[in-house]
Design a protein around this motif. Structure first.
Motif, PDB file in Angstrom:
ATOM      1  N   GLU A 160       0.827  -1.210   0.000  1.00  0.00           N
ATOM      2  CA  GLU A 160       0.000   0.000   0.000  1.00  0.00           C
ATOM      3  C   GLU A 160       0.860   1.258   0.000  1.00  0.00           C
ATOM      4  N   ALA A 211      -3.019 -10.761  -6.275  1.00  0.00           N
ATOM      5  CA  ALA A 211      -4.317 -10.273  -5.793  1.00  0.00           C
ATOM      6  C   ALA A 211      -4.126  -9.270  -4.663  1.00  0.00           C
ATOM      7  N   ARG A 244      -5.288  -5.345  -4.626  1.00  0.00           N
ATOM      8  CA  ARG A 244      -6.095  -4.791  -3.531  1.00  0.00           C
ATOM      9  C   ARG A 244      -5.394  -3.595  -2.881  1.00  0.00           C
ATOM     10  N   HIS A 247     -11.159  -5.894 -10.151  1.00  0.00           N
ATOM     11  CA  HIS A 247     -10.789  -5.507  -8.791  1.00  0.00           C
ATOM     12  C   HIS A 247      -9.848  -4.317  -8.714  1.00  0.00           C
ATOM     13  N   THR A 248      -9.360  -3.811  -9.851  1.00  0.00           N
ATOM     14  CA  THR A 248      -8.409  -2.698  -9.819  1.00  0.00           C
ATOM     15  C   THR A 248      -9.140  -1.362  -9.782  1.00  0.00           C
TER      16      THR A 248
END
Length: 269
Positions: free
Chosen positions: A195, A223, A227, A259-260
């Motif tokens: 992140e 994945a 996220r 999911h992006t």
């Protein structure tokens, strides 16, 4: 007179992001020069069939060297972008981390590419030359309005862990500072570090797929990267070493496109 840079680059970036999800699935197929074959023995259809399966499976772009294009039908790129790889190095070299330019932005345009890519091993013995090559290509991309994907890794005799958060962040910064639109790099292992990396980078970070020795673990890590804000995935060996490359690219396309978060390079806005 040089083309209108902002318009030309925006058009080509829009082709890359044609799926509209804000995420990119890129499949690098530049490995044969380094010594990694991309076609299974006994598999019919060769490179052309593989590229066709990638297009049908939802890949947004493939990365190829100029000579490989002779073995791929032009219609494969109706719904698939071409990124021409401009640098190379062999695994037979005394310095396997060395990379040199083997094609130009002008050649890429002549061949119909939508973007170009350059590989840099930061920390290698030839680090200064590779940085100079990336900077020169970035200048040509600005002149001709061509998007640039920089594949930057922390690799060299003094690098013990190329996934160390500080080193990965440095690799991503190299790409952004020298003018790339996108960066592909190895991602840190920890979710917090993932992140922090994606939040700090001013350009989208594409998570590298890895060596595919454990595809389940690789998919889980990718994945997690998505996220955490990665701008997509750039996976080559994970795809072409899979027993069924078409099935693997479909799994990756679902991961990236569904999911992006929508985050595309600022130059397209």
């Amino acid at each position: 007179m040089a083309p209108n840079d902002s318009f030309a680059r925006r058009v080509r970036l829009d082709r890359l992001y044609r799926n509209g999800s804000g995420g990119l699935l890129v499949v690098p197929l530049d490995h044969p020069i380094s010594g990694a074959p991309i076609i299974h023995s006994g598999r019919s259809g060769g490179l052309d069939r593989l590229v066709g399966e990638l297009a049908e499976g939802g890949a947004d772009a493939v990365v190829l060297h100029k000579g490989a294009l002779r073995h791929v039908a032009a219609h494969r790129f109706r719904d698939l972008s071409l990124i021409l790889h401009l640098s190379a190095g062999t695994g037979l070299s005394a310095d396997p981390d060395a990379k040199v330019l083997v094609a130009s932005v002008e050649e890429a345009l002549h061949l119909g590419a939508d973007a170009v890519s350059v590989h840099v091993n930061a920390g290698s013995r030839t680090d200064p030359r590779q940085l100079a090559d990336l900077a020169a290509v970035a200048g040509d991309c600005d002149r001709w309005g061509v998007p640039l994907l920089a594949m930057v890794y922390a690799r060299g005799p003094g690098i013990a862990d190329g996934r160390a958060p500080r080193l990965v962040a440095h690799a991503a910064a190299v790409a952004a500072e020298l003018g790339a639109d996108l960066v592909k790099t190895a991602m840190p292992r920890d979710a917090h570090d993932l992140e922090a990396l994606t939040a700090a980078s001013p350009i989208p970070v594409l998570a590298a797929g890895g060596d595919a020795l454990d595809s389940t673990a690789a998919l889980q890590h990718l994945a997690a990267a998505v996220r955490a804000g990665a701008g997509g995935v750039a996976a080559g060996r994970l795809v072409f070493n899979a027993p069924e490359p078409a099935a693997m690219v479909r799994r990756l396309a679902a991961l990236v496109h569904h999911h992006t978060p929508a985050r595309i390079p600022a130059r397209t806005r």
